[in-house]
Design an enzyme around this catalytic site. Structure first.
Site, PDB file in Angstrom:
ATOM      1  N   GLU A  66      -1.303  -8.046  14.972  1.00 54.38           N
ATOM      2  CA  GLU A  66      -1.413  -6.619  15.145  1.00 54.38           C
ATOM      3  C   GLU A  66      -0.416  -6.084  15.931  1.00 54.38           C
ATOM      4  O   GLU A  66       0.443  -5.217  15.476  1.00 54.38           O
ATOM      5  CB  GLU A  66      -2.628  -6.111  15.029  1.00 54.38           C
ATOM      6  CG  GLU A  66      -2.927  -4.822  15.407  1.00 54.38           C
ATOM      7  CD  GLU A  66      -2.725  -4.006  14.300  1.00 54.38           C
ATOM      8  OE1 GLU A  66      -1.905  -2.556  14.222  1.00 54.38           O
ATOM      9  OE2 GLU A  66      -2.905  -4.342  13.317  1.00 54.38           O
ATOM     10  N   ASP A  72       3.047  -3.870  15.036  1.00 49.52           N
ATOM     11  CA  ASP A  72       3.272  -2.092  15.445  1.00 49.52           C
ATOM     12  C   ASP A  72       4.661  -2.099  15.952  1.00 49.52           C
ATOM     13  O   ASP A  72       5.390  -1.129  15.692  1.00 49.52           O
ATOM     14  CB  ASP A  72       2.193  -2.057  16.621  1.00 49.52           C
ATOM     15  CG  ASP A  72       0.681  -1.715  16.049  1.00 49.52           C
ATOM     16  OD1 ASP A  72       0.971  -1.483  14.745  1.00 49.52           O
ATOM     17  OD2 ASP A  72      -0.147  -1.733  16.838  1.00 49.52           O
ATOM     18  N   SER A  95      -2.782  -0.652   8.863  1.00 50.44           N
ATOM     19  CA  SER A  95      -2.371  -1.045  10.247  1.00 50.44           C
ATOM     20  C   SER A  95      -0.790  -1.065  10.114  1.00 50.44           C
ATOM     21  O   SER A  95      -0.241  -1.377  11.159  1.00 50.44           O
ATOM     22  CB  SER A  95      -2.968  -2.105  10.842  1.00 50.44           C
ATOM     23  OG  SER A  95      -2.624  -3.392  10.221  1.00 50.44           O
ATOM     24  N   ASP A 117       3.645  13.327  -3.467  1.00 46.65           N
ATOM     25  CA  ASP A 117       2.420  13.311  -3.906  1.00 46.65           C
ATOM     26  C   ASP A 117       1.855  11.920  -4.669  1.00 46.65           C
ATOM     27  O   ASP A 117       2.752  11.827  -5.721  1.00 46.65           O
ATOM     28  CB  ASP A 117       1.796  14.517  -4.618  1.00 46.65           C
ATOM     29  CG  ASP A 117       0.325  14.503  -5.237  1.00 46.65           C
ATOM     30  OD1 ASP A 117      -0.596  13.904  -4.332  1.00 46.65           O
ATOM     31  OD2 ASP A 117       0.060  15.627  -6.056  1.00 46.65           O
ATOM     32  N   ILE A 118       0.967  11.379  -4.276  1.00 45.59           N
ATOM     33  CA  ILE A 118       0.652  10.052  -4.975  1.00 45.59           C
ATOM     34  C   ILE A 118      -0.609  10.532  -5.837  1.00 45.59           C
ATOM     35  O   ILE A 118      -1.731  10.789  -5.301  1.00 45.59           O
ATOM     36  CB  ILE A 118       0.042   9.034  -4.068  1.00 45.59           C
ATOM     37  CG1 ILE A 118       1.344   9.058  -2.828  1.00 45.59           C
ATOM     38  CG2 ILE A 118       0.123   7.612  -4.390  1.00 45.59           C
ATOM     39  CD1 ILE A 118       2.606   8.543  -3.301  1.00 45.59           C
ATOM     40  N   GLY A 146      -2.352  16.747  -5.568  1.00 45.51           N
ATOM     41  CA  GLY A 146      -2.879  17.558  -4.379  1.00 45.51           C
ATOM     42  C   GLY A 146      -3.413  16.431  -3.596  1.00 45.51           C
ATOM     43  O   GLY A 146      -3.309  15.382  -3.630  1.00 45.51           O
TER      44      GLY A 146
END
Length: 627
Positions: free
Chosen positions: A300, A304, A541, A583-584, A602
């Site tokens: 992780e 990052d 993540s 927008d997805i 939206g």
């Protein structure tokens, strides 16, 4: 080193001789808080009386309502105070408890022979390190060892009490009945075959098609897809971005060097330069140990640093590693933070006069040196007592009021993990499971997408790996909080979405709750390195640090033209910033055995307002592009 105000511990050498509670006129005890044990936990035995716990006492703040007012004013682009973020002292003055409240709490502690071992900067949290036996008498409770289905052990007390006169003076005390576990939001496919969406079609845009591979997505693809490619940072000495590590995670420099050498060679130096700050005994700056390799730790943290440096490498990066691992070891009688990492980090960061800043500008309220910490750890909201969730959320508000954007991943289980979608109130009612902290209205929650033209909701069906282990499906998490109402900045969008569902999933979620996520970005099959080997990794993540890197570039464009950074993002995102997002509208938050909330035109509770278009976000924020 944690900058708390430390005092001498009250622990005596003979800890077995526990004093009885003070029997004065103000000591009538009543139950303060009860929280059901989550289904994933089972009680196994009484906790040993000599096991020492770092107890955090949340003292009533004097004026959080006023702090919240300031937060929204300085974060609202239409308000005259927009961008005028508060100083550390201004925040502290607003939330510090009254003298009367502190006197009463101290009187209670002293009557029981207890001297605080530390304080938060505003003294709204008091820390005491005490053996379980003494805490049981102090709170009129009983601690037991609880075991999680994955084998983790903690000491908890589902019900605890306070003297009646302190019920309005103390909001929460933990760890008592919080079963929150800060779990990394990642869906790991390093050894699994890549699953390509049957509906996937390569981009028709030749430039995008040349750099974007759906089975291993790289920084060049992100730069092209979100239009950051070619931008030249100008505020490197004034703008910083931070990320948090918990549960023993820490970034490995050699892996970051390998990643950047392959995918962003001009940025290799950043792998050597970024500071790794340790908090409360967190892991330091070193390579993978045999124990790390055995537990596959630091994937992780590696994700990052590599995701951030890959998109925003010239912006200085800071890594925070906070100590505290979940296991409870009954034979060891030494203090630990008993898996309460957010509070430890928050109290550390709020103790700083500035969140990593280059002290250069003459105007003290010109907060142009703020970080945008990205945090990719969460758990089911219902594992956390509401009183504790609210206090932690209010700490996030303090950070936001000082001009920092806090980003959290929205989860990897859609509306909830299949087979676990039951209430934690003793009734076992079927319900969708919101996650905390992304359900907190004072943070920005980040969902995940996949594919490129168009982007759709990130989704990987359940599968059985080469080792025969079954893996559940991965879908961008989203939903509505059961604790927090929809904030004013979101009420219009959330209520419209609920109305358009036309009763779908009624009774499974809180229609009036704070909806999340707020924004999204790519979150499937990120190329990355761990232990010298390249692989792919997926999850919100991944989308969270990527988004943090893009937001840091927007801040760079603002700071370089003499403007303050965005700070708490959401009021701006919902009123203006949404115009700079794609927008997805395809996919859904699959979970709990159903399709889950669908992505629509939206805002929706699976991809939020959409994915970033960097130049448009800069223009809407009033910054200047540098190429």
């Amino acid at each position: 080193m944690v900058a708390f105000t430390f005092a001498i511990s009250a622990l005596l050498a003979a800890q077995g001789a526990i004093a009885t509670p003070f029997l004065g006129s103000r000591t009538t005890y009543r139950v303060k808080d009860v929280h059901h044990v989550p289904r994933a936990w089972k009680r196994v035995r009484r906790a040993p009386a000599d096991h020492v716990i770092d107890l955090h006492i949340g003292v009533k703040q004097s004026n959080f309502v006023e702090l919240e007012k300031h937060l929204y004013e300085v974060s609202d682009p239409d308000h005259s105070r927009y961008g005028q973020h508060l100083s550390a002292n201004e925040v502290k003055e607003l939330v510090k408890p009254t003298d009367e409240t502190l006197d009463l709490v101290h009187e209670w502690l002293e009557a029981n022979g207890i001297i605080p071992s530390g304080y938060s900067p505003a003294k709204d949290w008091i820390m005491v390190s005490l053996p379980v036996g003494m805490i049981e008498r102090l709170l009129d409770t009983e601690y037991y060892v609880y075991e999680h289905k994955d084998g983790g052990l903690v000491a908890r007390a589902p019900k605890w009490s306070l003297p009646l006169h302190l019920h309005d003076r103390i909001d929460t005390i933990q760890p008592t009945n919080s079963f929150f576990r800060a779990q990394a939001e990642k869906f790991d496919h390093i050894e699994a075959p890549v699953h390509i969406d049957p509906k996937y079609t390569p981009p028709t845009n030749e430039t995008l098609n040349a750099v974007c591979n759906v089975s291993s997505v790289t920084p060049e693809c992100f730069q092209t897809l979100y239009s950051t490619k070619g931008y030249k940072t100008h505020a490197c000495g004034k703008n910083k971005i931070g990320f948090n590590n918990y549960l023993g995670e820490h970034p490995i420099r050699t892996d970051a060097e390998l990643f950047l050498a392959k995918y962003r060679p001009e940025a290799v130096s950043s792998a050597k330069d970024f500071p790794q700050l340790t908090i409360a005994g967190g892991p330091g700056d070193y390579g993978l140990t045999p124990e790390d390799l055995n537990s596959s730790i630091s994937k992780e943290a590696n994700l990052d640093i590599q995701a951030i440096a890959g998109i925003s490498w010239k912006t200085p990066i800071i890594s925070y590693s906070t100590g505290g691992s979940p296991p409870f070891i009954p034979s060891v009688s030494t203090p630990d933070n008993t898996n309460e990492p957010y509070l430890v980090w928050l109290n550390y960061i709020l103790a700083q006069e500035s969140f990593p800043q280059y002290v250069m500008f003459a105007l003290p309220d010109f907060r142009c040196q703020k970080t945008a910490p990205a945090t990719s750890y969460a758990d089911d909201e219902q594992t956390v007592p509401e009183s504790y969730a609210r206090r932690v959320c209010e700490q996030f508000a303090q950070v936001g009021a000082r001009g920092t954007s806090l980003l959290f991943s929205s989860g990897d289980n859609g509306v909830g993990s299949y087979g676990e979608c039951l209430s934690n109130d003793g009734k076992n009612t079927t319900k969708f499971l919101a996650e905390f902290p992304p359900s907190c209205p004072y943070v920005t929650a980040v969902g995940a997408t996949m594919n490129f033209e168009p982007e759709v909701v990130a989704n990987r069906p359940a599968f059985v790996g080469p080792d025969g282990v079954a893996h559940g499906n991965y879908t961008s998490g989203g939903g509505f909080s059961s604790y927090f109402a929809a904030p004013a900045y979101q009420t219009k969008q959330a209520s419209s979405y609920v109305a358009n569902l036309n009763g779908l999933y009624d009774g499974l979620y809180n229609k009036k709750g704070r909806g999340y996520p707020d924004i999204s970005a790519q979150g499937l099959y990120f190329a990355y390195f761990w232990n010298g080997t390249e692989g792919t990794i997926s999850g919100t993540s991944a989308s969270c640090p990527l988004t943090g890197g893009i937001i840091s570039l927007v801040n760079d464009a603002l700071i370089s033209t003499g403007k303050p950074p965005l700070g708490f993002l959401n009021p701006w995102l919902y009123s203006k910033g949404y115009k700079g997002l794609t927008d997805i509208t395809s996919g859904s938050a699959v979970g709990c055995g159903v399709d889950g909330f669908p992505a629509t035109e939206g805002w929706d509770p699976v991809t939020g307002l959409g994915t970033p278009v960097f130049p448009e976000l800069v223009a809407l924020a009033g910054g200047k592009l540098f190429y």
